[in-house]
Design a protein around this motif. Structure first.
Motif, PDB file in Angstrom:
ATOM      1  N   PRO A   1      23.538  45.467  31.675  1.00  0.00           N
ATOM      2  CA  PRO A   1      22.982  45.778  32.451  1.00  0.00           C
ATOM      3  C   PRO A   1      22.903  44.142  33.739  1.00  0.00           C
ATOM      4  O   PRO A   1      22.168  43.623  34.453  1.00  0.00           O
ATOM      5  CB  PRO A   1      21.741  44.974  31.225  1.00  0.00           C
ATOM      6  CG  PRO A   1      22.282  45.100  30.506  1.00  0.00           C
ATOM      7  CD  PRO A   1      23.605  45.471  30.127  1.00  0.00           C
ATOM      8  N   LEU A   2      23.639  43.612  33.587  1.00  0.00           N
ATOM      9  CA  LEU A   2      23.886  42.097  34.015  1.00  0.00           C
ATOM     10  C   LEU A   2      24.536  42.745  35.799  1.00  0.00           C
ATOM     11  O   LEU A   2      24.519  42.211  36.953  1.00  0.00           O
ATOM     12  CB  LEU A   2      25.379  40.963  33.744  1.00  0.00           C
ATOM     13  CG  LEU A   2      24.703  40.353  32.544  1.00  0.00           C
ATOM     14  CD1 LEU A   2      26.013  39.536  32.003  1.00  0.00           C
ATOM     15  CD2 LEU A   2      24.363  38.815  33.609  1.00  0.00           C
TER      16      LEU A   2
ATOM     17  N   ARG B   1      24.000  34.012  42.575  1.00  0.00           N
ATOM     18  CA  ARG B   1      24.101  35.346  42.324  1.00  0.00           C
ATOM     19  C   ARG B   1      25.840  35.375  42.615  1.00  0.00           C
ATOM     20  O   ARG B   1      26.831  36.225  41.845  1.00  0.00           O
ATOM     21  CB  ARG B   1      23.798  36.470  43.774  1.00  0.00           C
ATOM     22  CG  ARG B   1      23.962  36.058  44.947  1.00  0.00           C
ATOM     23  CD  ARG B   1      23.012  36.956  46.332  1.00  0.00           C
ATOM     24  NE  ARG B   1      23.559  36.056  47.608  1.00  0.00           N
ATOM     25  CZ  ARG B   1      23.898  36.786  48.122  1.00  0.00           C
ATOM     26  NH1 ARG B   1      24.215  38.135  47.785  1.00  0.00           N
ATOM     27  NH2 ARG B   1      24.210  36.389  49.458  1.00  0.00           N
ATOM     28  N   GLY B   2      26.550  34.405  43.324  1.00  0.00           N
ATOM     29  CA  GLY B   2      27.999  34.223  43.715  1.00  0.00           C
ATOM     30  C   GLY B   2      28.617  34.159  42.594  1.00  0.00           C
ATOM     31  O   GLY B   2      29.879  34.349  42.077  1.00  0.00           O
ATOM     32  N   GLU B   3      27.986  32.790  41.493  1.00  0.00           N
ATOM     33  CA  GLU B   3      28.667  32.667  40.413  1.00  0.00           C
ATOM     34  C   GLU B   3      28.446  34.329  39.371  1.00  0.00           C
ATOM     35  O   GLU B   3      29.849  34.401  38.459  1.00  0.00           O
ATOM     36  CB  GLU B   3      27.736  31.094  39.475  1.00  0.00           C
ATOM     37  CG  GLU B   3      28.342  30.081  40.757  1.00  0.00           C
ATOM     38  CD  GLU B   3      27.497  29.364  39.794  1.00  0.00           C
ATOM     39  OE1 GLU B   3      26.622  29.287  38.686  1.00  0.00           O
ATOM     40  OE2 GLU B   3      26.659  28.769  40.941  1.00  0.00           O
TER      41      GLU B   3
ATOM     42  N   LEU C   1      31.329  38.370  36.232  1.00  0.00           N
ATOM     43  CA  LEU C   1      31.612  39.954  36.084  1.00  0.00           C
ATOM     44  C   LEU C   1      33.052  40.334  36.599  1.00  0.00           C
ATOM     45  O   LEU C   1      33.562  41.496  36.254  1.00  0.00           O
ATOM     46  CB  LEU C   1      30.020  40.811  36.993  1.00  0.00           C
ATOM     47  CG  LEU C   1      28.736  40.914  36.132  1.00  0.00           C
ATOM     48  CD1 LEU C   1      27.875  41.536  36.871  1.00  0.00           C
ATOM     49  CD2 LEU C   1      29.389  42.427  35.125  1.00  0.00           C
ATOM     50  N   VAL C   2      32.886  40.029  37.717  1.00  0.00           N
ATOM     51  CA  VAL C   2      34.589  40.526  38.237  1.00  0.00           C
ATOM     52  C   VAL C   2      35.589  40.333  38.182  1.00  0.00           C
ATOM     53  O   VAL C   2      37.009  40.810  37.388  1.00  0.00           O
ATOM     54  CB  VAL C   2      34.567  40.408  39.971  1.00  0.00           C
ATOM     55  CG1 VAL C   2      35.612  41.263  41.084  1.00  0.00           C
ATOM     56  CG2 VAL C   2      32.870  41.810  40.060  1.00  0.00           C
ATOM     57  N   GLU C   3      35.816  38.996  37.907  1.00  0.00           N
ATOM     58  CA  GLU C   3      36.868  37.818  37.379  1.00  0.00           C
ATOM     59  C   GLU C   3      37.146  37.645  36.063  1.00  0.00           C
ATOM     60  O   GLU C   3      37.989  37.800  35.594  1.00  0.00           O
ATOM     61  CB  GLU C   3      37.108  37.113  38.777  1.00  0.00           C
ATOM     62  CG  GLU C   3      36.426  36.482  39.795  1.00  0.00           C
ATOM     63  CD  GLU C   3      37.956  37.743  40.698  1.00  0.00           C
ATOM     64  OE1 GLU C   3      39.385  38.021  40.553  1.00  0.00           O
ATOM     65  OE2 GLU C   3      37.664  38.470  42.055  1.00  0.00           O
TER      66      GLU C   3
ATOM     67  N   ARG D   1      30.682  40.864  29.925  1.00  0.00           N
ATOM     68  CA  ARG D   1      29.540  41.646  29.534  1.00  0.00           C
ATOM     69  C   ARG D   1      28.429  41.138  29.002  1.00  0.00           C
ATOM     70  O   ARG D   1      27.894  41.806  30.037  1.00  0.00           O
ATOM     71  CB  ARG D   1      30.187  42.882  29.448  1.00  0.00           C
ATOM     72  CG  ARG D   1      31.096  43.308  29.867  1.00  0.00           C
ATOM     73  CD  ARG D   1      31.118  43.963  31.325  1.00  0.00           C
ATOM     74  NE  ARG D   1      31.690  44.737  31.477  1.00  0.00           N
ATOM     75  CZ  ARG D   1      32.536  44.281  33.059  1.00  0.00           C
ATOM     76  NH1 ARG D   1      32.206  43.312  33.388  1.00  0.00           N
ATOM     77  NH2 ARG D   1      33.770  45.155  33.093  1.00  0.00           N
ATOM     78  N   LYS D   2      28.592  40.533  28.267  1.00  0.00           N
ATOM     79  CA  LYS D   2      27.087  39.975  27.351  1.00  0.00           C
ATOM     80  C   LYS D   2      26.378  39.154  28.128  1.00  0.00           C
ATOM     81  O   LYS D   2      26.501  37.934  28.623  1.00  0.00           O
ATOM     82  CB  LYS D   2      27.573  39.878  25.804  1.00  0.00           C
ATOM     83  CG  LYS D   2      28.302  40.420  25.178  1.00  0.00           C
ATOM     84  CD  LYS D   2      28.569  39.975  23.626  1.00  0.00           C
ATOM     85  CE  LYS D   2      27.500  39.256  23.164  1.00  0.00           C
ATOM     86  NZ  LYS D   2      26.390  40.897  22.918  1.00  0.00           N
TER      87      LYS D   2
END
Length: 205
Positions: A77-78, A148-150, A155-157, A161-162
């Protein structure tokens, strides 16, 4: 003070406990769960989008933009929240906030967005989430587009997930709703839940 708020319905779950398919497309009282969600959330927001992956045409009848995850491998969901924040920044630059809800919650409170904003301002918080019966529902939350950048970095770096691990990094307001006679955040996860939802629909009004 009012803040322009975009609503996102997170409709990307795999519905494994129902045998697959789109949970929000299952019916309660002759209407899809998604119809119930939209009916309750749309009047509270300055526009709605659906977050779902795969062929968006299956949601065409609802007439809403369908926004896919922008992070690979279905991270949960994130990723849907991030997709909505990115969409808002690009298409609704005046929207400072996104409110997210689960696509399988047919009894959402009709004062959800207003109360989340009130709590966020009262507590001088950056985020706000819903709770009922003393239990937090982190998928039902109010998010700043400016974060959104944070979130993308997490998520990517960081492979985070939680949701509650993410929200723990910020000042968080929690708003509690009564769970009786109907828990407004009841979600239909199983076939048995659909039968229970039919019963609760008569109480929810």
């Amino acid at each position: 003070m009012t803040h322009e708020t975009l609503g996102v319905v997170l409709a990307g779950g795999l519905a494994r406990r129902m045998g697959g398919g789109d949970k929000p497309m299952r019916e309660i009282g002759g209407r899809t769960i998604l119809d119930h969600v939209i009916e309750r959330l749309a009047p509270q927001c300055d526009g709605l989008v659906l977050n779902a992956n795969g062929d968006p045409a299956r949601f065409a009848a609802f007439g809403l933009p369908v926004v896919a995850d922008t992070v690979a491998d279905n991270p949960g969901p994130l990723a849907g929240v991030l997709a909505a924040l990115d969409w808002a920044a690009q298409n609704r630059p005046q929207a400072q906030f996104v409110v997210s809800v689960a696509g399988d919650c047919p009894f959402l409170p009709r004062d959800l967005v207003g109360r989340l904003h009130e709590a966020r301002e009262r507590d001088e918080a950056e985020l706000a989430v819903a709770a009922s019966g003393g239990r937090s529902h982190p998928v039902i939350g109010l998010w700043k587009v400016a974060l959104r950048g944070e979130l993308r970095h997490a998520l990517v770096e960081e492979d985070l997930r939680k949701i509650d691990r993410w929200t723990a990094r910020y000042r968080l307001a929690t708003v509690d709703w009564p769970a009786e006679p109907v828990d407004p955040f009841f979600n239909a996860n199983t076939v048995e839940d659909l039968s229970e939802a039919e019963r609760l629909a008569k109480l929810a009004g």
